[in-house]
Write a protein that holds these residues in place. Structure first.
Motif, PDB file in Angstrom:
ATOM      1  N   LEU A 130      82.196  34.875  51.041  1.00  0.00           N
ATOM      2  CA  LEU A 130      81.550  33.658  50.536  1.00  0.00           C
ATOM      3  C   LEU A 130      80.695  33.900  49.301  1.00  0.00           C
ATOM      4  CD1 LEU A 130      80.531  31.948  53.898  1.00  0.00           C
ATOM      5  CD2 LEU A 130      82.510  31.453  52.448  1.00  0.00           C
ATOM      6  N   ARG A 149      72.101  32.850  56.426  1.00  0.00           N
ATOM      7  CA  ARG A 149      72.737  31.525  56.377  1.00  0.00           C
ATOM      8  C   ARG A 149      71.897  30.481  55.637  1.00  0.00           C
ATOM      9  NH1 ARG A 149      70.220  32.061  61.031  1.00  0.00           N
ATOM     10  NH2 ARG A 149      69.115  30.305  61.996  1.00  0.00           N
ATOM     11  N   PHE A 152      72.754  29.729  52.015  1.00  0.00           N
ATOM     12  CA  PHE A 152      73.978  28.984  51.690  1.00  0.00           C
ATOM     13  C   PHE A 152      73.678  27.493  51.748  1.00  0.00           C
ATOM     14  CE2 PHE A 152      75.669  33.069  53.102  1.00  0.00           C
ATOM     15  CZ  PHE A 152      76.639  33.306  52.150  1.00  0.00           C
ATOM     16  N   PRO A 153      74.423  26.645  51.002  1.00  0.00           N
ATOM     17  CA  PRO A 153      75.567  27.006  50.161  1.00  0.00           C
ATOM     18  C   PRO A 153      75.215  27.533  48.772  1.00  0.00           C
ATOM     19  CG  PRO A 153      75.312  24.616  50.229  1.00  0.00           C
ATOM     20  CD  PRO A 153      74.261  25.187  51.136  1.00  0.00           C
ATOM     21  N   GLN A 154      73.917  27.629  48.429  1.00  0.00           N
ATOM     22  CA  GLN A 154      73.542  28.065  47.077  1.00  0.00           C
ATOM     23  C   GLN A 154      74.122  29.447  46.753  1.00  0.00           C
ATOM     24  OE1 GLN A 154      71.472  26.995  49.407  1.00  0.00           O
ATOM     25  NE2 GLN A 154      70.655  25.069  48.616  1.00  0.00           N
ATOM     26  N   ALA A 156      76.791  30.677  47.543  1.00  0.00           N
ATOM     27  CA  ALA A 156      78.238  30.613  47.303  1.00  0.00           C
ATOM     28  C   ALA A 156      78.580  29.801  46.057  1.00  0.00           C
ATOM     29  CB  ALA A 156      78.935  30.005  48.519  1.00  0.00           C
ATOM     30  N   LYS A 162      86.239  28.790  47.970  1.00  0.00           N
ATOM     31  CA  LYS A 162      85.897  27.506  48.579  1.00  0.00           C
ATOM     32  C   LYS A 162      87.065  26.935  49.403  1.00  0.00           C
ATOM     33  CE  LYS A 162      81.726  26.630  46.601  1.00  0.00           C
ATOM     34  NZ  LYS A 162      81.694  27.213  45.328  1.00  0.00           N
ATOM     35  N   LYS A 188      78.243  25.525  59.856  1.00  0.00           N
ATOM     36  CA  LYS A 188      77.688  25.921  58.550  1.00  0.00           C
ATOM     37  C   LYS A 188      78.824  26.204  57.556  1.00  0.00           C
ATOM     38  CE  LYS A 188      74.214  27.096  55.852  1.00  0.00           C
ATOM     39  NZ  LYS A 188      73.139  26.174  55.488  1.00  0.00           N
ATOM     40  N   THR A 191      80.245  23.423  55.546  1.00  0.00           N
ATOM     41  CA  THR A 191      79.464  22.901  54.406  1.00  0.00           C
ATOM     42  C   THR A 191      79.677  23.747  53.152  1.00  0.00           C
ATOM     43  OG1 THR A 191      77.458  24.222  54.795  1.00  0.00           O
ATOM     44  CG2 THR A 191      77.674  22.158  56.033  1.00  0.00           C
ATOM     45  N   ILE A 192      80.386  24.887  53.310  1.00  0.00           N
ATOM     46  CA  ILE A 192      80.575  25.824  52.192  1.00  0.00           C
ATOM     47  C   ILE A 192      82.036  25.864  51.759  1.00  0.00           C
ATOM     48  CG2 ILE A 192      80.209  28.218  51.424  1.00  0.00           C
ATOM     49  CD1 ILE A 192      78.327  28.514  53.904  1.00  0.00           C
TER      50      ILE A 192
END
Length: 229
Positions: A130, A149, A152-154, A156, A162, A188, A191-192
């Motif tokens: 990721l 965790r 994330f998502p920052q 990634a 994706k 989670k 969302t990524i």
């Protein structure tokens, strides 16, 4: 402490039965080595796939009273709010990315490589995939969780995975990494990564280990994502 893995022995490798056109890199759990998983991969092998099971470096682990053992990074606690080894996790991910780079140099493109692991190794495989700019064929995450965790998502943001297919498997009776952790991780991940690509399978009665049905599911996932060229 967790350098470039020079101190760790060479990975256990199950070579392809013919010319390798794809690879699976699989990371073992805390206190283990790559040998057992190399045997497991040999039992589900595809003839065109090379299986690489590296060994983690030896380091003191806080969770086990600072005893030294094979570990990809330090584990301070197992609860969802436990402090995490931020620097160690990021360094370990860089080491795995270097391993992927090496296979690319050997002639296997990254989109023909699946990254996976069990428990701590599965956690590292998720984090690595990721945060990587290498496009992977898939991720196999067994009995594990997503480290760091909350980043994330920052974290990634520049990830090229994706759309990566993820097979996440978890025993319903796991006392070490409870099923709830797996469920939270699956939510989670959605969302990524494209939620349609997250496949979460659970196994009744399975503790913190693997089983024949799980290995069959892993085999089918590998065969689907890494067909013969």
């Amino acid at each position: 402490m967790c350098g470039n893995n020079m101190s760790a022995p060479l990975p256990a490798i199950v070579p392809a039965a013919r010319k390798a056109t794809a690879a699976v890199i699989f990371l073992h759990g805390l206190g283990d080595t790559g040998h057992g998983w190399a045997e497991a991969m040999a039992s589900i092998r595809s003839p065109h796939v090379k299986y690489i099971c590296p060994h983690a470096p030896i380091m003191p682990v806080s969770l086990n009273m600072n005893m030294s053992m094979p570990s990809w990074f330090d584990i301070i606690g197992l609860s969802p709010d436990a402090q995490e080894d931020d620097a160690g996790i990021k360094q370990a991910a860089e080491n795995i990315k270097a391993l992927i780079d090496q296979e690319v140099k050997n002639g296997i493109p990254s989109h023909r490589i699946i990254l996976g692991g069990f428990s701590q190794g599965g956690a590292l495989s998720l984090y690595t995939a990721l945060t990587s700019n290498q496009k992977l064929a898939g991720v196999v995450a067994l009995s594990c969780w997503l480290p760091l965790r909350t980043s994330f998502p920052q974290a990634a943001a520049s990830c090229t995975n994706k759309e990566v297919p993820v097979l996440q498997c978890h025993g319903e009776s796991d006392p070490l990494v409870p099923l709830m952790f797996g469920s939270m991780t699956s939510e989670k991940l959605k969302t990524i990564v494209n939620p349609a690509n997250i496949h979460f399978k659970t196994y009744p009665g399975l503790a913190h280990s693997s089983c024949n049905q799980e290995m069959t599911d892993v085999k089918q996932f590998i065969e689907k994502q890494l067909p013969p060229c």
